[in-house]
Design an enzyme around this catalytic site. Structure first.
Site, PDB file in Angstrom:
ATOM      1  N   PRO A   2      50.019  44.097  26.220  1.00 34.29           N
ATOM      2  CA  PRO A   2      51.249  44.741  25.759  1.00 34.29           C
ATOM      3  C   PRO A   2      52.491  43.916  26.092  1.00 34.29           C
ATOM      4  O   PRO A   2      52.703  43.539  27.245  1.00 34.29           O
ATOM      5  CB  PRO A   2      51.255  46.079  26.518  1.00 34.29           C
ATOM      6  CG  PRO A   2      50.292  45.918  27.630  1.00 34.29           C
ATOM      7  CD  PRO A   2      49.345  44.833  27.274  1.00 34.29           C
ATOM      8  N   GLU A   3      53.249  43.609  25.088  1.00 34.93           N
ATOM      9  CA  GLU A   3      54.534  42.929  25.285  1.00 34.93           C
ATOM     10  C   GLU A   3      55.633  43.988  25.186  1.00 34.93           C
ATOM     11  O   GLU A   3      55.355  45.149  24.910  1.00 34.93           O
ATOM     12  CB  GLU A   3      54.735  41.857  24.208  1.00 34.93           C
ATOM     13  CG  GLU A   3      53.716  40.740  24.250  1.00 34.93           C
ATOM     14  CD  GLU A   3      54.030  39.693  25.321  1.00 34.93           C
ATOM     15  OE1 GLU A   3      55.191  39.580  25.717  1.00 34.93           O
ATOM     16  OE2 GLU A   3      53.092  39.005  25.751  1.00 34.93           O
ATOM     17  N   HIS A  96      37.254  52.681  31.265  1.00 36.39           N
ATOM     18  CA  HIS A  96      38.127  52.188  32.330  1.00 36.39           C
ATOM     19  C   HIS A  96      39.245  53.177  32.668  1.00 36.39           C
ATOM     20  O   HIS A  96      40.340  52.779  33.043  1.00 36.39           O
ATOM     21  CB  HIS A  96      38.704  50.825  31.944  1.00 36.39           C
ATOM     22  CG  HIS A  96      37.648  49.800  31.695  1.00 36.39           C
ATOM     23  ND1 HIS A  96      36.850  49.310  32.708  1.00 36.39           N
ATOM     24  CD2 HIS A  96      37.229  49.192  30.569  1.00 36.39           C
ATOM     25  CE1 HIS A  96      35.998  48.424  32.202  1.00 36.39           C
ATOM     26  NE2 HIS A  96      36.209  48.336  30.897  1.00 36.39           N
ATOM     27  N   ARG A 117      41.543  45.724  33.576  1.00 35.53           N
ATOM     28  CA  ARG A 117      41.700  44.714  34.618  1.00 35.53           C
ATOM     29  C   ARG A 117      42.572  45.156  35.788  1.00 35.53           C
ATOM     30  O   ARG A 117      42.770  44.404  36.726  1.00 35.53           O
ATOM     31  CB  ARG A 117      42.242  43.432  33.998  1.00 35.53           C
ATOM     32  CG  ARG A 117      41.133  42.686  33.271  1.00 35.53           C
ATOM     33  CD  ARG A 117      41.656  41.901  32.116  1.00 35.53           C
ATOM     34  NE  ARG A 117      42.294  40.675  32.522  1.00 35.53           N
ATOM     35  CZ  ARG A 117      42.807  39.811  31.676  1.00 35.53           C
ATOM     36  NH1 ARG A 117      42.767  40.057  30.392  1.00 35.53           N
ATOM     37  NH2 ARG A 117      43.361  38.714  32.110  1.00 35.53           N
ATOM     38  N   ARG A 160      70.863  27.298  37.933  1.00 37.83           N
ATOM     39  CA  ARG A 160      69.499  27.123  38.403  1.00 37.83           C
ATOM     40  C   ARG A 160      69.038  25.686  38.279  1.00 37.83           C
ATOM     41  O   ARG A 160      69.421  24.973  37.361  1.00 37.83           O
ATOM     42  CB  ARG A 160      68.540  28.016  37.584  1.00 37.83           C
ATOM     43  CG  ARG A 160      68.685  29.484  37.862  1.00 37.83           C
ATOM     44  CD  ARG A 160      68.242  29.790  39.267  1.00 37.83           C
ATOM     45  NE  ARG A 160      68.461  31.189  39.593  1.00 37.83           N
ATOM     46  CZ  ARG A 160      67.484  32.095  39.648  1.00 37.83           C
ATOM     47  NH1 ARG A 160      66.250  31.730  39.394  1.00 37.83           N
ATOM     48  NH2 ARG A 160      67.757  33.331  39.957  1.00 37.83           N
TER      49      ARG A 160
END
Length: 288
Positions: A2-3, A96, A117, A160
């Site tokens: 999922p983004e 799951h 996972r 940065r």
DNA sequence: AGTTGAGCCTGTTCGC
DNA sequence: TGCGAACAGGCTCAAC
């Protein structure tokens, strides 16, 4: 995986299907799924019981649901393989299934957290005065947030001493950009992933942010239509990726701009995909 | 003190 | 055929 656009679709699904419902029994089937709830699974279940859920919110890939008086929230992250499903109570358990949240009403559906996972999980946290769960207070706004400040982002990049892809994945600078969208937006911007952020001009940053938003909005437009089914849609397969990717996963395929084969390079224990012609590696810069 | 990179997790795919 | 290695990657945090 999922983004951000998929997570937004889930947020809308939660808004549609669980807002205002009172929690009944909560079942934690895998302790790892509540590992961010430091007091443990039994505490998680006990604290949630009897609580009414508010309207789901999102920042980057984090989702949260304010509880009752707004001093606490139920926080969720889908990780790599997480799903939030609203299922009929008599539907068979998913292989799951990690957490089951039953509601104290007669609608006949329950909320399920399913995660192969277990990179993702649910937890309860106190809210900051801004209404944000305290553990994600350090997470930057995402580029679809109207309050995201492009000028502040650019200024941070200039300060940065890092590279542009690393910065895109740095949650304290910008949230919600994963490996896929990073590679896609860099390809569109013709920027090499190792380009030092300190060398980016303001127009280059503006272009990059524009492409990040375009990629996300295109995915949202394609994946955002299925949320009013019973399922809170989140299988991570929006269909967008197969059809529309220019760089990610395209090793050996001709670049859609110039025809040069796309390359894959190991990067941070994963991969970076880029066009060696359109996205030239930066010259070594003398460090001032 | 800012930057870097290893590690968490498991199902699938690939090569020997 | 079978088995182990490689791979997928968002996010954190120890180490430099």
């Amino acid at each position: 995986m999922p983004e951000l656009p998929e997570v937004e679709v889930v947020r809308r699904g939660l808004e549609r299907w669980v807002t205002g419902r009172r929690v009944g029994a909560v079942e934690v089937l895998h302790p790892r799924a509540v590992r961010r709830h430091l007091a443990g699974g039994p505490d998680f279940a006990a604290r949630l019981h009897g609580i009414r859920l508010g309207t789901a919110m999102r920042r980057g890939k984090y989702l949260w649901v304010p509880l009752d008086d707004m001093t606490f929230s139920l926080l969720g992250h889908l990780g790599m393989s997480g799903q939030l499903l609203v299922q009929p109570q008599d539907a068979p358990d998913e292989k799951h299934l990690r957490i089951r949240i039953v509601f104290d009403d007669a609608l006949g559906t329950e909320l399920r957290f399913v995660d192969q996972r277990t990179f993702g999980g649910l937890s309860l946290h106190e809210n900051t005065p801004e209404g944000l769960p305290d553990t994600i207070a350090h997470i930057a706004r995402d580029p679809l947030d109207p309050a995201f400040d492009d000028a502040v982002f650019h200024a941070a990049l200039r300060l940065r001493r890092t590279t542009v892809k690393r910065a895109l994945l740095d949650q304290t600078l910008i949230s919600g950009v994963g490996n896929i969208y990073a590679d896609e937006s860099l390809w569109r911007s013709r920027l090499h992933y190792e380009r030092p952020t300190a060398t980016l001009t303001r127009p280059a940053t503006t272009l990059l942010l524009g492409h990040v938003r375009d990629v996300m909005n295109e995915a949202l437009a394609q994946g955002g239509t299925s949320f009013d089914s019973l399922y809170v849609n989140v299988n991570g397969e929006s269909g967008y990726f197969d059809r529309s990717l220019d760089a990610y996963g395209q090793e050996g395929e001709p670049c859609h701009r110039c025809g040069t084969p796309i390359r894959r390079r190991p990067w941070m224990n994963r991969s970076s995909y880029y066009c060696p012609h359109c996205q030239r590696p930066p010259r070594a810069q003398p460090v001032p």
